[in-house]
Motif scaffolding. Structure first.
Motif, mmCIF file in Angstrom:
data_model
loop_
_atom_site.group_PDB
_atom_site.id
_atom_site.type_symbol
_atom_site.label_atom_id
_atom_site.label_comp_id
_atom_site.label_asym_id
_atom_site.label_seq_id
_atom_site.Cartn_x
_atom_site.Cartn_y
_atom_site.Cartn_z
ATOM 1 N N GLY A 1 42.866 42.640 34.007
ATOM 2 C CA GLY A 1 42.507 41.793 35.169
ATOM 3 C C GLY A 1 41.400 40.865 34.961
ATOM 4 N N ASP A 2 41.201 39.935 35.890
ATOM 5 C CA ASP A 2 40.723 38.942 35.903
ATOM 6 C C ASP A 2 39.129 39.375 36.159
ATOM 7 N N PHE A 3 38.559 40.163 35.440
ATOM 8 C CA PHE A 3 37.134 40.576 35.694
ATOM 9 C C PHE A 3 36.580 40.831 34.366
ATOM 10 N N VAL A 4 35.344 41.180 34.203
ATOM 11 C CA VAL A 4 34.564 41.514 32.790
ATOM 12 C C VAL A 4 33.842 42.873 33.133
ATOM 13 N N GLU B 1 47.039 38.989 27.471
ATOM 14 C CA GLU B 1 48.275 39.085 28.499
ATOM 15 C C GLU B 1 47.729 40.096 29.603
ATOM 16 N N ARG B 2 48.141 39.556 30.661
ATOM 17 C CA ARG B 2 47.661 40.530 31.916
ATOM 18 C C ARG B 2 48.601 41.718 31.867
ATOM 19 N N SER C 1 50.945 44.940 32.821
ATOM 20 C CA SER C 1 51.908 45.327 33.879
ATOM 21 C C SER C 1 52.585 46.479 33.630
ATOM 22 N N SER D 1 44.696 42.266 28.886
ATOM 23 C CA SER D 1 43.611 42.248 29.809
ATOM 24 C C SER D 1 44.246 43.180 31.074
ATOM 25 N N CYS E 1 41.009 42.710 25.897
ATOM 26 C CA CYS E 1 40.268 41.533 25.876
ATOM 27 C C CYS E 1 40.626 40.694 27.065
ATOM 28 N N PRO E 2 39.460 39.965 27.713
ATOM 29 C CA PRO E 2 39.704 39.348 28.887
ATOM 30 C C PRO E 2 40.553 38.120 28.651
ATOM 31 N N GLN E 3 40.844 37.732 27.282
ATOM 32 C CA GLN E 3 41.937 36.543 27.047
ATOM 33 C C GLN E 3 43.190 36.860 26.857
#
Length: 248
Positions: free
Chosen positions: A137-140, A95-96, A98, A135, A91-93
């Motif tokens: 990364g910050d992309f869809v 935790e990033r 790692s 997530s 999900c894009p919302q």
């Protein structure tokens, strides 16, 4: 053996990924077992519907809770009553992702990945089924399948016995907090481009020092954000000061 289950509306996407390279070898070695489940099969709707319009209106469709609840419950075995599986929502919302998270997940016995499509999930899935929202990364993306593949690959390679060299996952970029040092192989001189003298010196102490220095240099040049809260030894601090002075 780690068990990995994936809930997806497009299970055939995983055939090539699980059937090649390290992920295939890991299963052959008995380190992991994969299964991909089409959660449409769990729909209580005669048409196999898994989505519906959101309450309050709005664009897009939302995944219904019932098929996902039932699918996850079907994958939890009796042996897991004391230790529930980690249920990961792509999900894009979230935790990033790692390397630290990969190492954490690699300690688990059972991972379930939920790959969604459409506009999103019914909030009750997040609140009552999922243990982790991630997530990459910050992309869809169109769905969660590609994200699940990325996470599974990064986790499985950390399992004991999966990689031929037990030091390989330890020396990877991010595992030490630094980016990995450069690598060279034969020939020592290719079109006038030479391998650093330290690497062909036969002096193991010199080689390790070169690798440490170049790992730190690469991190400083490419990902200085990784050094912000990093504790450096005296030698590393000296190198870093020299490089900063060279920039001024």
């Amino acid at each position: 053996m780690m068990k990995i289950d994936v809930l997806s509306l497009f299970p055939s996407m995983f055939n090539g990924v699980f059937g090649e390279s390290i992920l295939k070898k890991a299963q052959e070695k008995g380190a992991v077992q994969y299964s991909v489940v089409n959660f449409r099969d769990f729909s209580d709707n005669k048409h196999g519907q898994v989505d519906d319009y959101p309450y309050g209106g709005g664009a897009g469709m939302v995944l219904k809770p019932q098929p996902i609840f039932d699918a996850v419950e079907s994958l939890s075995t009796a042996e897991e009553q004391n230790k529930k599986p980690r249920v990961i929502l792509l999900c894009p919302q979230g935790e990033r992702y790692s390397q630290t998270k990969a190492e954490e997940l690699a300690e688990e016995d059972h991972l379930i990945f939920v790959c969604g499509h459409y506009e999103g999930y019914d909030e009750r899935v997040r609140e009552h089924v999922v243990t982790d929202e991630i997530s990459i990364g910050d992309f869809v993306l169109t769905g969660g399948e590609l994200g699940a593949m990325v996470i599974i690959d990064s986790v499985v390679r950390l399992l004991p016995g999966v990689l031929g060299n037990e030091d390989s996952p330890v020396l990877d970029s991010f595992s030490s907090g630094f980016l990995e040092h450069p690598h060279y192989t034969r020939p020592a001189d290719f079109r006038g481009m030479k391998v650093p003298d330290e690497l062909i010196s036969g002096n193991h102490k010199l080689i390790e020092e070169w690798r440490e220095r170049e790992s730190l240099r690469r991190t400083f040049e490419r990902r200085p954000d990784l050094l912000e809260d990093k504790e450096l030894n005296e030698r590393q601090q000296k190198w870093l000061k020299e490089w900063k002075n060279d920039r001024n």
